[in-house]
Design an enzyme around this catalytic site. Sequence first.
Site, PDB file in Angstrom:
ATOM      1  CD  GLN A  57     -33.165  64.171   6.509  1.00 37.93           C
ATOM      2  OE1 GLN A  57     -34.673  63.308   5.437  1.00 37.93           O
ATOM      3  NE2 GLN A  57     -32.993  63.143   7.050  1.00 37.93           N
ATOM      4  CB  CYS A  71     -33.192  60.496   6.025  1.00 37.81           C
ATOM      5  SG  CYS A  71     -32.414  58.797   4.417  1.00 37.81           S
ATOM      6  CG  ASP A 109     -31.839  56.671   2.351  1.00 36.56           C
ATOM      7  OD1 ASP A 109     -32.602  56.377   2.766  1.00 36.56           O
ATOM      8  OD2 ASP A 109     -31.850  57.804   1.676  1.00 36.56           O
ATOM      9  NE  ARG A 133     -39.363  65.471  -0.511  1.00 34.89           N
ATOM     10  CZ  ARG A 133     -39.342  64.568   0.045  1.00 34.89           C
ATOM     11  NH1 ARG A 133     -40.188  63.233   0.382  1.00 34.89           N
ATOM     12  NH2 ARG A 133     -38.830  64.619   1.848  1.00 34.89           N
ATOM     13  NE  ARG A 154     -35.399  67.012   7.369  1.00 31.66           N
ATOM     14  CZ  ARG A 154     -36.103  66.274   5.768  1.00 31.66           C
ATOM     15  NH1 ARG A 154     -36.523  65.399   6.081  1.00 31.66           N
ATOM     16  NH2 ARG A 154     -36.664  67.550   4.995  1.00 31.66           N
ATOM     17  CG  HIS A 198     -33.166  65.551   1.247  1.00 38.64           C
ATOM     18  ND1 HIS A 198     -34.375  66.451   1.704  1.00 38.64           N
ATOM     19  CD2 HIS A 198     -33.873  64.353   2.195  1.00 38.64           C
ATOM     20  CE1 HIS A 198     -35.267  65.713   2.321  1.00 38.64           C
ATOM     21  NE2 HIS A 198     -35.495  64.495   2.402  1.00 38.64           N
TER      22      HIS A 198
HETATM   23  N1   CP Z   1     -36.794  61.962   5.289  1.00 37.64           N
HETATM   24  C1   CP Z   1     -37.430  62.490   4.370  1.00 37.64           C
HETATM   25  O1   CP Z   1     -37.110  63.233   3.424  1.00 37.64           O
HETATM   26  O2   CP Z   1     -38.531  62.101   4.671  1.00 37.64           O
HETATM   27  P1   CP Z   1     -40.017  61.966   4.321  1.00 37.64           P
HETATM   28  O3   CP Z   1     -39.555  61.411   2.710  1.00 37.64           O
HETATM   29  O4   CP Z   1     -41.112  62.051   4.997  1.00 37.64           O
HETATM   30  O5   CP Z   1     -40.705  63.908   3.408  1.00 37.64           O
END
Ligand code: CP
Length: 343
Positions: free
Chosen positions: A147, A282, A240, A117, A327, A144
Amino acid sequence: MGLNTTALNKLQVFKGEHFLKTCDFSAEELNTLIDFTGELKEKKKRGIPHPYLKGKNLALLFEKPSTRTRSAFSVAAYDLGAYPEYFGQGDIHLGVKESTADTAKVLGRMYDGIEFRGYHQKDIESLAKNANVPVWNGLTNEWHPTQMIADFFTLKENWGTLEGKTLTYVGDARNNVAHDLLITGAILGVNVHIAAPKSLQPDEAIQKLAKDYAAQSQSEILITDDVNQAIYQTDAIYTDVWLSMGEDQSVLETRINELLPYQVNESMLLNTMNPEAIVLHCLPAFHDLNTEVGQQIYEKYGLSEMEITDDVFQGEHSVIFDQAENRLHSIKAIMSVTLGDIF
Ligand code: CP
């Protein structure tokens, strides 16, 4: 319960592959992954062991904070019989004293799979090119994809099918999640509507790519600043945060003024004219004052809820916490088909 031969054969295509962005895969491939997510969710619920990654070592690299992605990769690894090692920002030399390529070569000699990430898609592409083991994208500025598998699985588990359905994203539509929903939805044949002020609409290149995919899948893309047109008879509303990770706080006041008409609230839900419409986010979300940032925004701008009101967030149309749980199952599916012994 187990996978039938046809499903197994379809999943074979992922073996040894990276998972860097959904548009590296076909609709059929993404659909098999979405269905496998459901299978793994069921296995977990019934307590059926599924140690597809038994004995594997996994490196989880996080340049940015995370609750869901980190937890999902960690728990998925343990459920699959693997050993995850978390590396936060500054824990290793990556990008500071050591290049991404060199780091990838070293980690690939020790670990069986790598999650990343971070900021730049080019970094994860470099990891993938040099690591010699599967690399999974836990979020970049551009995409992403883990996701997306969770989100489209969540839609399918609620709708029963993705065919002919409409997903409407409202809010700041220039971020990675909005872009990815547009592209992934178009690949999968879901109609994707975007309601955003003209200044916050998806990049031109992403719009064009989505329209190309939609022409192939015969789905509809609508990008407009007219929120009522976008949400009319939609099957799902997705939003979001109004300020993404890393964006300058100084634009917040302008952003609030631009995006207040796009807040997901009871009135927006009513205007869909679809009593079955579901709501996704998300996360994390600013829907109350129970966060430091939420409090600061309230003190500065007098706003107690931002992109989604608390009643809708907590309400009966919300599938937001199912989406968060998914997730785990989707990341488990992605790791299993690329690295696991499911065949
Ligand atoms: N939606 C998402 O990526 O959550 P986090 O940032 O908590 O990983």
